[in-house]
Enzyme design. Structure first.
Site, short mmCIF file in Angstrom:
data_model
loop_
_atom_site.label_atom_id
_atom_site.label_comp_id
_atom_site.label_asym_id
_atom_site.label_seq_id
_atom_site.Cartn_x
_atom_site.Cartn_y
_atom_site.Cartn_z
N ARG A 1 -21.22 -2.18 2.80
CA ARG A 1 -20.47 -3.46 2.89
C ARG A 1 -20.79 -4.18 4.20
O ARG A 1 -20.88 -3.56 5.25
CB ARG A 1 -18.98 -3.20 2.80
CG ARG A 1 -18.16 -4.47 3.10
CD ARG A 1 -16.79 -4.43 2.51
NE ARG A 1 -15.90 -3.49 3.17
CZ ARG A 1 -14.62 -3.31 2.83
NH1 ARG A 1 -14.11 -4.01 1.83
NH2 ARG A 1 -13.88 -2.43 3.47
N ARG B 1 -17.92 -3.35 9.26
CA ARG B 1 -16.60 -3.02 9.79
C ARG B 1 -16.62 -1.62 10.39
O ARG B 1 -17.20 -0.71 9.82
CB ARG B 1 -15.55 -3.09 8.67
CG ARG B 1 -15.01 -4.48 8.46
CD ARG B 1 -14.15 -4.58 7.22
NE ARG B 1 -13.12 -3.55 7.08
CZ ARG B 1 -12.20 -3.56 6.13
NH1 ARG B 1 -12.16 -4.56 5.25
NH2 ARG B 1 -11.32 -2.60 6.05
N ARG C 1 -9.67 7.15 4.64
CA ARG C 1 -9.04 6.02 3.93
C ARG C 1 -8.85 6.36 2.45
O ARG C 1 -7.85 5.97 1.85
CB ARG C 1 -9.90 4.76 4.10
CG ARG C 1 -9.80 4.21 5.52
CD ARG C 1 -10.88 3.21 5.81
NE ARG C 1 -10.71 1.97 5.08
CZ ARG C 1 -11.71 1.12 4.83
NH1 ARG C 1 -12.92 1.38 5.26
NH2 ARG C 1 -11.46 0.02 4.17
N ARG D 1 0.82 -1.21 0.00
CA ARG D 1 0.00 0.00 0.00
C ARG D 1 0.85 1.25 0.00
O ARG D 1 0.31 2.36 -0.02
CB ARG D 1 -0.88 0.02 1.24
CG ARG D 1 -2.31 -0.49 1.03
CD ARG D 1 -3.00 -0.44 2.36
NE ARG D 1 -4.40 -0.35 2.33
CZ ARG D 1 -5.25 -1.37 2.57
NH1 ARG D 1 -4.78 -2.58 2.76
NH2 ARG D 1 -6.53 -1.17 2.59
P1 ADP Z 1 -11.91 -4.30 -1.16
O1 ADP Z 1 -11.47 -5.71 -0.87
O2 ADP Z 1 -11.24 -3.73 -2.40
O3 ADP Z 1 -11.86 -3.38 0.00
P2 ADP Z 1 -14.58 -5.55 -1.38
O4 ADP Z 1 -14.31 -6.71 -2.28
O5 ADP Z 1 -14.81 -5.83 0.05
O6 ADP Z 1 -13.46 -4.39 -1.55
O7 ADP Z 1 -15.84 -4.77 -1.99
C1 ADP Z 1 -16.34 -3.59 -1.37
C2 ADP Z 1 -17.86 -3.60 -1.37
O8 ADP Z 1 -18.34 -3.46 -2.72
C3 ADP Z 1 -18.49 -4.88 -0.83
O9 ADP Z 1 -19.68 -4.52 -0.17
C4 ADP Z 1 -18.77 -5.70 -2.10
O10 ADP Z 1 -19.84 -6.61 -1.92
C5 ADP Z 1 -19.12 -4.60 -3.10
N1 ADP Z 1 -18.73 -4.89 -4.49
C6 ADP Z 1 -17.64 -5.57 -4.91
N2 ADP Z 1 -17.58 -5.60 -6.26
C7 ADP Z 1 -18.67 -4.90 -6.68
C8 ADP Z 1 -19.19 -4.55 -7.98
N3 ADP Z 1 -18.57 -4.93 -9.08
N4 ADP Z 1 -20.32 -3.82 -8.03
C9 ADP Z 1 -20.96 -3.43 -6.89
N5 ADP Z 1 -20.52 -3.72 -5.65
C10 ADP Z 1 -19.40 -4.44 -5.55
P1 AMP Z 2 -8.28 -3.65 4.34
O1 AMP Z 2 -9.03 -4.77 4.97
O2 AMP Z 2 -7.35 -4.10 3.27
O3 AMP Z 2 -9.21 -2.53 3.87
O4 AMP Z 2 -7.35 -3.03 5.49
C1 AMP Z 2 -7.91 -2.48 6.64
C2 AMP Z 2 -6.89 -1.62 7.39
O5 AMP Z 2 -5.76 -2.44 7.79
C3 AMP Z 2 -6.26 -0.47 6.61
O6 AMP Z 2 -7.07 0.69 6.60
C4 AMP Z 2 -4.95 -0.27 7.38
O7 AMP Z 2 -5.16 0.40 8.60
C5 AMP Z 2 -4.55 -1.70 7.70
N1 AMP Z 2 -3.73 -2.29 6.60
C6 AMP Z 2 -4.05 -3.36 5.82
N2 AMP Z 2 -3.09 -3.61 4.92
C7 AMP Z 2 -2.13 -2.64 5.12
C8 AMP Z 2 -0.90 -2.32 4.49
N3 AMP Z 2 -0.42 -3.04 3.46
N4 AMP Z 2 -0.19 -1.27 4.96
C9 AMP Z 2 -0.63 -0.56 6.02
N5 AMP Z 2 -1.79 -0.78 6.63
C10 AMP Z 2 -2.55 -1.82 6.21
#
Ligand code: ADP
Ligand code: AMP
Length: 210
Positions: free
Chosen positions: A123, A156, A167, A88
């Site tokens: 989400r 979350r 974020r 990241r």
């Molecule tokens: P990331 O892992 O990048 O943080 P997620 O996979 O958790 O994102 O997806 C974020 C949110 O968007 C979740 O609520 C998921 O169900 C939804 N989502 C994922 N892909 C799509 C899409 N193509 N269209 C609409 N909603 C989506």
């Molecule tokens: P995520 O589930 O990937 O959205 O991560 C949730 C949170 O975990 C982020 O907002 C950061 O606080 C921490 N985190 C996850 N991956 C990283 C990374 N590669 N570097 C720094 N912080 C991280």
């Protein structure tokens, strides 16, 4: 194949990683999930990470680099892996290079900030297996219950609107520069992350095969 999924929080990295890892039979490594699990079991690292996560900030590089070093040394990573949420920052990407980890492909999933806000506010994640759902875009079969493991779906803490803005700022400042970093290495593919989940999977798999 060693793969990185790049993109803003909420771009759909976790959703795509779950589908692709099934397809390619390689594990997904999510630093966010590892940190949340550490927090749940009350480890020192988890407790240290909590304040950063709650504020929408990144956990310090040396902590996440340590996590990744240990995880990539495990046996199931021998035939490849999908990194979701790591690297990241530029120093994290440099650390991977220094470790001698060869990345084959980086897929950047692009979604507008406006859409990210809708996605993160709706989400829901499984508290047992971390599967990701959305209250309107990607509903579970039974409300509040995970399709995969019947675990309870929760929101979350860091998906609340105030934290989401922070974020997104952090993403634009610290993570977006990785696109250039990997483009310069000739490894970057950009796919649109807006549209049907299945269509985005098709585009992502095509990018991995290119
Ligand atoms: P990331 O892992 O990048 O943080 P997620 O996979 O958790 O994102 O997806 C974020 C949110 O968007 C979740 O609520 C998921 O169900 C939804 N989502 C994922 N892909 C799509 C899409 N193509 N269209 C609409 N909603 C989506
Ligand atoms: P995520 O589930 O990937 O959205 O991560 C949730 C949170 O975990 C982020 O907002 C950061 O606080 C921490 N985190 C996850 N991956 C990283 C990374 N590669 N570097 C720094 N912080 C991280």
């Amino acid at each position: 194949m060693n793969i990185i999924l790049l993109g803003a929080p909420g771009a759909g990295k976790g959703t795509q990683a779950a589908i692709i890892c099934d397809h390619l039979k390689i594990p997904t490594i999510s630093t966010g999930n590892i940190i949340r699990a550490a927090l749940k079991s009350g480890t020192e690292m988890g407790l240290r990470a909590k304040s950063y996560m709650d504020e929408g900030k990144l956990v310090p590089d040396e902590v996440v680099i340590g996590i990744i070093k240990e995880r990539l040394a495990e046996d199931d990573c021998k035939n490849g892996f999908i990194l979701d949420g790591f690297p990241r920052t530029i120093p994290q990407a440099e650390a991977l290079d220094k470790m001698g980890v060869v990345i084959d492909r980086v897929v950047d999933i692009e979604v507008s900030d406006e859409e990210i806000v809708h996605r993160l506010s709706g989400r829901r994640v499984c508290e047992s297996c971390s599967a990701s759902y959305h209250v309107t875009f990607n509903k579970p079969q039974e409300e509040g219950k995970c399709d995969l493991c019947a675990g309870t779906l929760i929101q979350r803490m860091d998906d609340h609107p105030n934290t989401v803005n922070e974020r997104l700022n952090v993403y634009h400042e610290q993570t977006e520069p990785l696109r250039d970093y990997y483009a310069k290495q000739g490894k970057l593919s950009v796919v649109s992350g807006e549209g049907d989940i299945s269509e985005i999977t098709r585009l992502t798999l095509a990018a991995l095969e290119a």
